[in-house]
Motif scaffolding. Sequence first.
Motif, mmCIF file in Angstrom:
data_model
loop_
_atom_site.group_PDB
_atom_site.id
_atom_site.type_symbol
_atom_site.label_atom_id
_atom_site.label_comp_id
_atom_site.label_asym_id
_atom_site.label_seq_id
_atom_site.Cartn_x
_atom_site.Cartn_y
_atom_site.Cartn_z
ATOM 1 N N ARG A 44 4.813 8.559 -9.275
ATOM 2 C CA ARG A 44 3.905 9.448 -8.560
ATOM 3 C C ARG A 44 2.513 8.837 -8.458
ATOM 4 O O ARG A 44 1.800 9.084 -7.488
ATOM 5 C CB ARG A 44 3.857 10.814 -9.251
ATOM 6 N N GLU A 59 -0.893 15.716 -3.596
ATOM 7 C CA GLU A 59 -0.623 17.088 -4.020
ATOM 8 C C GLU A 59 -1.891 17.763 -4.527
ATOM 9 O O GLU A 59 -2.112 18.941 -4.325
ATOM 10 C CB GLU A 59 0.475 17.099 -5.090
ATOM 11 N N SER A 77 1.394 10.156 -4.609
ATOM 12 C CA SER A 77 1.694 11.575 -4.444
ATOM 13 C C SER A 77 0.879 12.443 -5.400
ATOM 14 O O SER A 77 0.596 13.606 -5.095
ATOM 15 C CB SER A 77 3.188 11.833 -4.640
ATOM 16 N N TYR A 78 0.466 11.899 -6.549
ATOM 17 C CA TYR A 78 -0.348 12.668 -7.485
ATOM 18 C C TYR A 78 -1.677 13.058 -6.839
ATOM 19 O O TYR A 78 -2.240 14.121 -7.116
ATOM 20 C CB TYR A 78 -0.586 11.886 -8.776
ATOM 21 N N ASP A 115 8.871 8.995 -13.798
ATOM 22 C CA ASP A 115 8.466 9.894 -12.718
ATOM 23 C C ASP A 115 6.949 9.936 -12.602
ATOM 24 O O ASP A 115 6.399 9.908 -11.494
ATOM 25 C CB ASP A 115 9.014 11.310 -12.950
ATOM 26 N N TRP A 116 6.247 10.020 -13.750
ATOM 27 C CA TRP A 116 4.778 10.011 -13.738
ATOM 28 C C TRP A 116 4.282 8.717 -13.110
ATOM 29 O O TRP A 116 3.362 8.733 -12.273
ATOM 30 C CB TRP A 116 4.257 10.151 -15.168
#
Length: 351
Positions: A337, A346, A342-343, A333-334
């Motif tokens: 992202r 956000e 997306s990191y 998941d990390w």
Amino acid sequence: MRILVTGGAGFIGSALIRHLLNETEHQLLNLDKLTYAGNLESLAGVADNPRYQFLQADIGDQPKVAQALAEFQPEAIMHLAAESHVDRSIDGPAAFIQTNIVGTYSLLEATRAYWSALPAARKQAFRFHHISTDEVYGDLHGVDDLFSETTPYAPSSPYSASKAASDHLVRAWHRTYGLPVLLTNCSNNYGPYHFPEKLIPLVILNALDGKPLPVYGNGQQVRDWLYVEDHARALLKVVSEGRVGETYNIGGHNEQQNLHVVESICALLDELTPRRPGGSYRELISFVADRPGHDQRYAIDASKIERELGWKPEETFASGLRKTVRWYLDNLDWCRRVQDGSYQRERLGAL
């Protein structure tokens, strides 16, 4: 100690911060510009620690850095903020000149003003620790040659040239102004939270996606691989116990050909998460045109830091690589992202 870490949201910087918060009682201020390579999610596990603070700032913003120094009152600065990807430096060297050279100059000047005004005892105890790379030495041609702390500089890429320049600035500020500095030059780092454009995470993630595994040239280039948590331990040793004005080379004693690194990752993935419907991940290896000015071999003589400070790496390449592959498999998941951006989106939304 109260330690200001620049670039603490990057790969090595975040490993250092996690180590310092988990293994010491030091208080930390993480000053990071948060470029594409800065990811606060790498610090999620320690972000609520009462001994940790974060400030988004550019090391080139001298007034903001001066204000941070005045308010935080550090006893040491550990300078890791840098542009660090060779391919990016070839495509666009300007950012590397700006951050690694001009930014380091600005940080040195802000630090000198802060340090000069300290009371005598604090001035004596203060340390400026500059973290650099073995790429400043160029490459090695003999199979038994090693980079030592006295190896002449011969950088090959815009990245390594900019880091060499920053090393020279730090030494000059020590020689000319008396600023109490320490320098370290490390070999290739690897481990958890490594940005996916770098070789080892790129190979892991491409393999899982069934994409080609790119290998430059014939893949015979040799690098000395250093597990990032071993590096963090070494950096703590140097800032705490190193001799002012000295350079310490930090290496993993793990020389590997790039092709062997890729093949080793494939073997671990074959074991831990076999391909469907079968076959080996090695079938995805693809040889591509070599990088311009590609150095053939790096290898570190790390005997000085072992002799003087008692540090040596705990991880072999086999043990460190297994830990690394397992971490990526457990933290996809990390990775996703980071890959889809997306990191950053956000983070910008929160700001």
